[in-house]
Design a protein around this motif. Structure first.
Motif, mmCIF file in Angstrom:
data_model
loop_
_atom_site.group_PDB
_atom_site.id
_atom_site.type_symbol
_atom_site.label_atom_id
_atom_site.label_comp_id
_atom_site.label_asym_id
_atom_site.label_seq_id
_atom_site.Cartn_x
_atom_site.Cartn_y
_atom_site.Cartn_z
ATOM 1 N N GLY A 86 -1.814 -34.714 -7.514
ATOM 2 C CA GLY A 86 -2.344 -33.709 -8.260
ATOM 3 C C GLY A 86 -2.437 -32.257 -7.337
ATOM 4 O O GLY A 86 -1.948 -32.381 -6.518
ATOM 5 N N GLU A 87 -3.300 -31.291 -7.949
ATOM 6 C CA GLU A 87 -3.408 -30.086 -7.314
ATOM 7 C C GLU A 87 -5.045 -30.096 -6.956
ATOM 8 O O GLU A 87 -5.805 -30.297 -7.720
ATOM 9 N N SER A 88 -5.049 -29.698 -5.455
ATOM 10 C CA SER A 88 -6.233 -28.903 -4.871
ATOM 11 C C SER A 88 -7.475 -30.248 -4.971
ATOM 12 O O SER A 88 -8.561 -29.882 -5.353
ATOM 13 N N CYS A 89 -7.149 -31.213 -4.834
ATOM 14 C CA CYS A 89 -7.839 -32.413 -4.553
ATOM 15 C C CYS A 89 -8.223 -32.813 -3.149
ATOM 16 O O CYS A 89 -7.039 -32.899 -2.354
ATOM 17 N N ASN A 90 -9.369 -32.724 -2.399
ATOM 18 C CA ASN A 90 -9.251 -32.765 -1.154
ATOM 19 C C ASN A 90 -9.617 -34.394 -0.663
ATOM 20 O O ASN A 90 -9.757 -35.225 -1.534
ATOM 21 N N ASN A 142 -4.100 -46.052 -10.068
ATOM 22 C CA ASN A 142 -3.735 -47.131 -8.960
ATOM 23 C C ASN A 142 -4.109 -46.577 -7.636
ATOM 24 O O ASN A 142 -3.514 -46.890 -6.920
ATOM 25 N N GLY A 143 -5.512 -45.717 -7.841
ATOM 26 C CA GLY A 143 -5.789 -45.242 -6.603
ATOM 27 C C GLY A 143 -5.360 -44.066 -6.043
ATOM 28 O O GLY A 143 -6.032 -43.517 -4.738
ATOM 29 N N ALA A 144 -4.411 -43.400 -6.701
ATOM 30 C CA ALA A 144 -3.864 -42.124 -6.393
ATOM 31 C C ALA A 144 -4.527 -41.154 -7.072
ATOM 32 O O ALA A 144 -4.398 -41.405 -8.448
ATOM 33 N N GLU A 145 -5.089 -40.104 -6.717
ATOM 34 C CA GLU A 145 -5.493 -38.941 -7.535
ATOM 35 C C GLU A 145 -4.193 -38.262 -8.158
ATOM 36 O O GLU A 145 -3.069 -38.089 -7.536
ATOM 37 N N THR A 146 -4.386 -37.855 -9.276
ATOM 38 C CA THR A 146 -3.091 -37.701 -10.139
ATOM 39 C C THR A 146 -3.787 -36.478 -11.319
ATOM 40 O O THR A 146 -4.864 -36.583 -11.616
ATOM 41 N N GLY A 147 -2.636 -35.750 -11.919
ATOM 42 C CA GLY A 147 -2.987 -35.036 -13.115
ATOM 43 C C GLY A 147 -3.656 -33.763 -12.827
ATOM 44 O O GLY A 147 -3.602 -33.143 -13.912
ATOM 45 N N ALA A 148 -4.202 -33.437 -11.884
ATOM 46 C CA ALA A 148 -5.011 -32.277 -11.666
ATOM 47 C C ALA A 148 -4.157 -31.206 -11.941
ATOM 48 O O ALA A 148 -3.079 -31.092 -11.009
ATOM 49 N N GLU A 149 -4.348 -30.028 -12.486
ATOM 50 C CA GLU A 149 -3.549 -28.919 -13.020
ATOM 51 C C GLU A 149 -4.409 -27.643 -12.516
ATOM 52 O O GLU A 149 -5.283 -27.334 -13.309
ATOM 53 N N LEU A 150 -3.940 -26.793 -11.756
ATOM 54 C CA LEU A 150 -4.879 -25.786 -11.421
ATOM 55 C C LEU A 150 -4.411 -24.429 -12.509
ATOM 56 O O LEU A 150 -3.488 -24.459 -12.908
ATOM 57 N N ALA A 151 -5.507 -23.796 -12.715
ATOM 58 C CA ALA A 151 -5.520 -22.702 -13.656
ATOM 59 C C ALA A 151 -4.613 -21.610 -12.698
ATOM 60 O O ALA A 151 -4.536 -21.392 -11.699
ATOM 61 N N THR A 152 -4.283 -20.735 -13.591
ATOM 62 C CA THR A 152 -3.410 -19.446 -13.015
ATOM 63 C C THR A 152 -4.221 -18.545 -11.995
ATOM 64 O O THR A 152 -5.432 -18.592 -12.430
ATOM 65 N N THR A 168 -4.563 -15.531 -12.254
ATOM 66 C CA THR A 168 -5.052 -14.572 -13.091
ATOM 67 C C THR A 168 -6.004 -15.144 -14.073
ATOM 68 O O THR A 168 -6.034 -14.048 -15.114
ATOM 69 N N ASP A 169 -6.818 -16.074 -13.954
ATOM 70 C CA ASP A 169 -7.494 -16.690 -15.139
ATOM 71 C C ASP A 169 -8.956 -16.034 -14.983
ATOM 72 O O ASP A 169 -9.598 -16.184 -15.770
ATOM 73 N N GLY A 170 -8.962 -14.957 -14.060
ATOM 74 C CA GLY A 170 -10.517 -14.436 -13.851
ATOM 75 C C GLY A 170 -11.478 -15.266 -13.253
ATOM 76 O O GLY A 170 -12.536 -14.737 -12.779
ATOM 77 N N HIS A 171 -10.945 -16.466 -12.693
ATOM 78 C CA HIS A 171 -11.819 -17.176 -11.839
ATOM 79 C C HIS A 171 -11.134 -17.554 -10.381
ATOM 80 O O HIS A 171 -11.561 -18.393 -9.757
ATOM 81 N N GLY A 172 -9.976 -16.785 -10.256
ATOM 82 C CA GLY A 172 -9.447 -16.847 -8.798
ATOM 83 C C GLY A 172 -8.405 -18.220 -9.044
ATOM 84 O O GLY A 172 -7.945 -18.586 -8.053
ATOM 85 N N GLY A 173 -8.108 -18.580 -10.262
ATOM 86 C CA GLY A 173 -7.254 -20.101 -10.360
ATOM 87 C C GLY A 173 -7.801 -21.199 -9.678
ATOM 88 O O GLY A 173 -7.053 -22.083 -9.361
ATOM 89 N N ALA A 174 -9.100 -21.125 -9.671
ATOM 90 C CA ALA A 174 -9.724 -22.385 -8.733
ATOM 91 C C ALA A 174 -9.764 -23.619 -9.384
ATOM 92 O O ALA A 174 -10.096 -24.899 -9.002
ATOM 93 N N ALA A 175 -10.125 -23.228 -11.037
ATOM 94 C CA ALA A 175 -10.355 -24.687 -11.665
ATOM 95 C C ALA A 175 -9.166 -25.463 -11.925
ATOM 96 O O ALA A 175 -8.029 -25.060 -12.040
ATOM 97 N N THR A 176 -9.458 -26.838 -12.042
ATOM 98 C CA THR A 176 -8.457 -27.705 -12.315
ATOM 99 C C THR A 176 -8.756 -28.553 -13.835
ATOM 100 O O THR A 176 -10.098 -28.341 -14.050
ATOM 101 N N ALA A 177 -7.499 -28.802 -14.294
ATOM 102 C CA ALA A 177 -7.988 -29.726 -15.512
ATOM 103 C C ALA A 177 -6.953 -30.746 -15.560
ATOM 104 O O ALA A 177 -5.884 -30.783 -14.859
ATOM 105 N N ILE A 178 -7.186 -31.784 -16.173
ATOM 106 C CA ILE A 178 -6.304 -32.803 -16.220
ATOM 107 C C ILE A 178 -5.088 -32.671 -17.269
ATOM 108 O O ILE A 178 -5.374 -32.384 -18.423
ATOM 109 N N ALA A 179 -3.945 -32.539 -16.778
ATOM 110 C CA ALA A 179 -2.652 -32.162 -17.478
ATOM 111 C C ALA A 179 -2.526 -33.157 -18.629
ATOM 112 O O ALA A 179 -2.831 -34.237 -18.534
ATOM 113 N N ALA A 180 -1.883 -32.839 -19.618
ATOM 114 C CA ALA A 180 -1.474 -33.517 -20.746
ATOM 115 C C ALA A 180 -0.388 -34.585 -20.349
ATOM 116 O O ALA A 180 0.363 -34.131 -19.292
#
Length: 657
Positions: free
Chosen positions: A177-181, A87-97, A99-111
């Motif tokens: 969601g997380e970390s969407c600009n 409905n036009g709102a960004e949602t579901g994005a979940e940041l990695a931890t 300590t994941d080796g990539h600075g926790g920068a990646a996001t995935a769509i949560a279950a």
């Protein structure tokens, strides 16, 4: 129902890979050689991704229902990003931890199950490097010198209004969601956002690059203007406005507020000063909080706030960090903290800060000073017009004439300025300063203060101390191993004991370039001035003097060398609010000279025993005692006449009786 959106920007072609899954396709068959089970869908507008299954989308996909079971995943091909809007709102994005080796920068769509106008946008990736990390930016609007690049944008995340290659009007951007600009302007582009409404809830990850911020203007030649914006964010480093890399960002007639979020569990309890990972304010500043409303970064970048309200819950409202030679400006704006702690502005890297006609309502500090030039004054027509030209603010003649002339007012819960590095502060016009504690706190650096009260400027310290010079009580960081962050702010400050040792190399009677200094003109001052620097090798300092100059001033208070004592013997992160909280005991000068020049038309009423190393009086200057008392000067133990035009050096003691 989603408002109608007129889209007139250029739709650039982009090369999409062969689709593995198409929007609402009856069969989303994977190649026969693929080992993973096939994702299951229905034809009724539903996409289902079962546990253990991965659905790779190579083009934007729409549905009415998206169901992702625990252990299921949706991805985009390498070189592309995936963003979910409902409905036009960004949602579901979940940041990695972290300590994941990539600075926790990646996001995935949560279950979970998502219902409504579901859009899964596959866009060209926007990788942004910071230090040795790369942050995979996703944004509703990506703008460069050619205008809006739809291939890097998420059009379904823009609600209402009109979008063109030069600006957007009346749009709304929503995210939980997380970390969407929101809007990312770069590459020399010029873009104006008129009356945007932006509301982001959910964490960002790095405000030293703007990952998760509402708006970012970055790159040489880039100009981003916000006019009539309303931005309300909530989340860890979910910053509202980022200016970076020589861009010019102008915010006017706007309201910006950022509230704290929930810090990731894996983040060190004491925090870190490693800017790649830092998501809480360093507690050694005496503060708490995990989001600052704005940040100014890069080299020669400019950020200006005009007729606006900028506030953070804690931490900071206007920040300059990680840059050099930047310019921060606020005109006729309100700068506030709503959570009882925080600063109005932070200054580092030889930044220049202008505050004209502003109102500060801050929890702790109006300014934390790490090396800058800051000015607090009136928003006169002449001053504003000069900044309009020099900073390319773009204010029209009508806008300039409609800006009322105002004086600046500062209401700070603890301090007006905290110096941690050399730099200047100028206060003039009708600026009124009121603090709950000491007005000016300088931590053994060459802080420079100039106050001109000829147009009504005033200083009112809540604890009766105008200027405090003292050794730093800021605990340091420690290096850690086995963690992605390089340092943790696990430090302890321990109060020195015993008397300071006299340094044979330090001259307490003469001015040094490394001294702290304050000059006051045409002002009435009620309060004390103290120098508590120990010297003698403590903190690698042999000594430091406090140089005070008064011209046409009346001063009532104690001016003295002193020793200080905190309310606690040691300060750790648990006692972070004890930083800078000291009591003074005036005593003889050791390595902490106090050099006072009473200039023309000045008078000092001594209210208690004061220890100086040098005192000079102009021909019409005077030193008084309060009514009914007398003041006596001794120089090296000898009673000496105090007279206009006199000059005295040595161990000076003024007593009242």
């Amino acid at each position: 129902m989603e408002p109608t959106r007129e889209v007139t920007y250029r739709a650039r072609p982009r090369a999409l890979l062969v689709a593995v899954a198409a929007a609402l396709s009856p069969a989303l068959a994977a190649p026969a050689a693929q080992a993973a089970p096939r994702p299951r869908t229905t034809t009724g507008g539903r996409i289902t991704v079962a546990a253990g299954e991965t659905l790779e989308l190579t083009k934007t996909t729409r549905a009415q229902v998206l169901a992702i079971e625990e252990g299921g995943a949706i991805t985009a091909p390498e070189g592309y990003s995936l963003t979910l809007t409902v409905n036009g709102a960004e949602t579901g994005a979940e940041l990695a931890t972290l300590t994941d080796g990539h600075g926790g920068a990646a996001t995935a769509i949560a279950a979970g199950t998502y219902r409504g106008r579901v859009v899964l946008t596959v866009a060209e990736a926007t990788p942004v490097a910071f230090s040795d990390l790369t942050f995979p930016f996703r944004q509703a609007l990506y703008v460069d010198a050619d205008g809006v690049d739809e291939a890097k944008s998420v059009p379904s995340g823009v609600l209402g209004g009109t979008v063109t290659d030069t600006g957007a009007r009346d749009i709304a951007l929503l995210s939980n969601g997380e970390s969407c600009n929101g809007v990312y302007v770069t590459g020399g582009g010029t873009y104006t956002l008129t009356h945007p409404k932006i509301a982001f809830a959910g964490n960002g990850r790095c405000d030293f690059i703007g990952y998760g911020a509402s708006v970012v203007g970055t790159g040489e030649g880039t100009t981003l203007v916000l006019d009539g914006a309303t931005i309300r964010n909530e989340g860890v480093v979910r910053t509202a406005v980022i200016a970076d890399a020589t861009a010019n960002v102008i915010v006017k007639n706007s309201t910006v507020h950022c509230a704290d979020g929930t810090v990731p569990e894996e983040y060190p309890a004491s925090g870190t000063g490693d800017t790649r990972y830092m998501v809480t304010v360093p507690w050694m500043l005496g503060l708490s909080g995990n989001v600052r409303a704005t940040n100014l970064l890069g080299s020669r970048t400019r950020a200006s706030y005009i007729n606006s309200r900028i506030s953070s819950e804690k931490w900071g409202a206007l920040s300059v960090d990680g840059g050099s030679d930047c310019t921060l400006t606020a005109i006729n704006s309100t700068i506030a903290n709503t959570g009882g702690q925080g600063y109005g502005s932070y200054a580092i890297g030889n930044v220049t800060e202008h505050f004209l006609g502003c109102r500060f309502h801050v929890g702790d500090y109006a300014l934390i000073h790490w090396g800058a030039s800051a000015h607090y004054g009136d928003s006169t027509r002449k001053a504003v017009a000069a900044l309009n030209t020099s900073l390319e603010l773009g204010l029209t003649a009508g806008e300039l004439s409609n800006l009322p002339e105002r004086a600046t007012t500062v209401d700070a819960g603890r301090f007006m300025v905290l110096w941690y590095a050399a730099g200047s502060v100028t206060i003039d016009g009708g600026t009124r300063v009121r603090t709950g504690g000491t007005a000016f706190m300088c931590k053994a650096v060459a802080g420079s203060l100039t106050v001109d009260g000829s147009r009504g400027a005033s200083i009112r310290p809540g604890n009766g101390v105008v200027f405090q010079l003292m050794d730093t009580d800021r605990p340091g960081s420690v290096t850690v191993s086995g963690k992605p962050w390089k340092t943790e702010t696990i430090g302890t400050y321990t109060e020195p004991t015993g008397a300071p040792a006299k340094s044979p190399s330090w001259d307490a009677t003469s001015a040094h370039a490394t001294d702290a200094k304050a000059a006051f003109t045409d002002i009435e001052l009620r309060g004390d001035f103290y120098n508590a620097v120990r010297g003698g090798g403590n903190a690698n300092l042999q000594g430091q003097n406090l140089n005070l100059t008064f011209t046409r001033c009346t001063v009532r208070g104690v001016i003295s060398a002193t020793t200080v004592k905190h309310r606690v013997a040691t300060i750790t992160s648990a006692e972070y609010r004890e930083i800078s909280e000291v009591a003074n005991t005036p005593g003889a000068v050791v390595n902490n000279g106090v050099i006072v020049a009473l200039g023309a038309g000045s008078a000092w009423t001594v209210t208690g025993t004061s220890h100086l190393s040098a005192l000079t009086l102009a021909d019409d200057a005077a030193v008084h005692a309060p009514p009914g008392q007398t003041v006596t000067l001794t120089v090296d133990g000898t009673v000496t006449e105090l007279r206009a035009g006199g000059s005295y050096t040595g161990a000076l003691t003024l007593t009242v009786s």
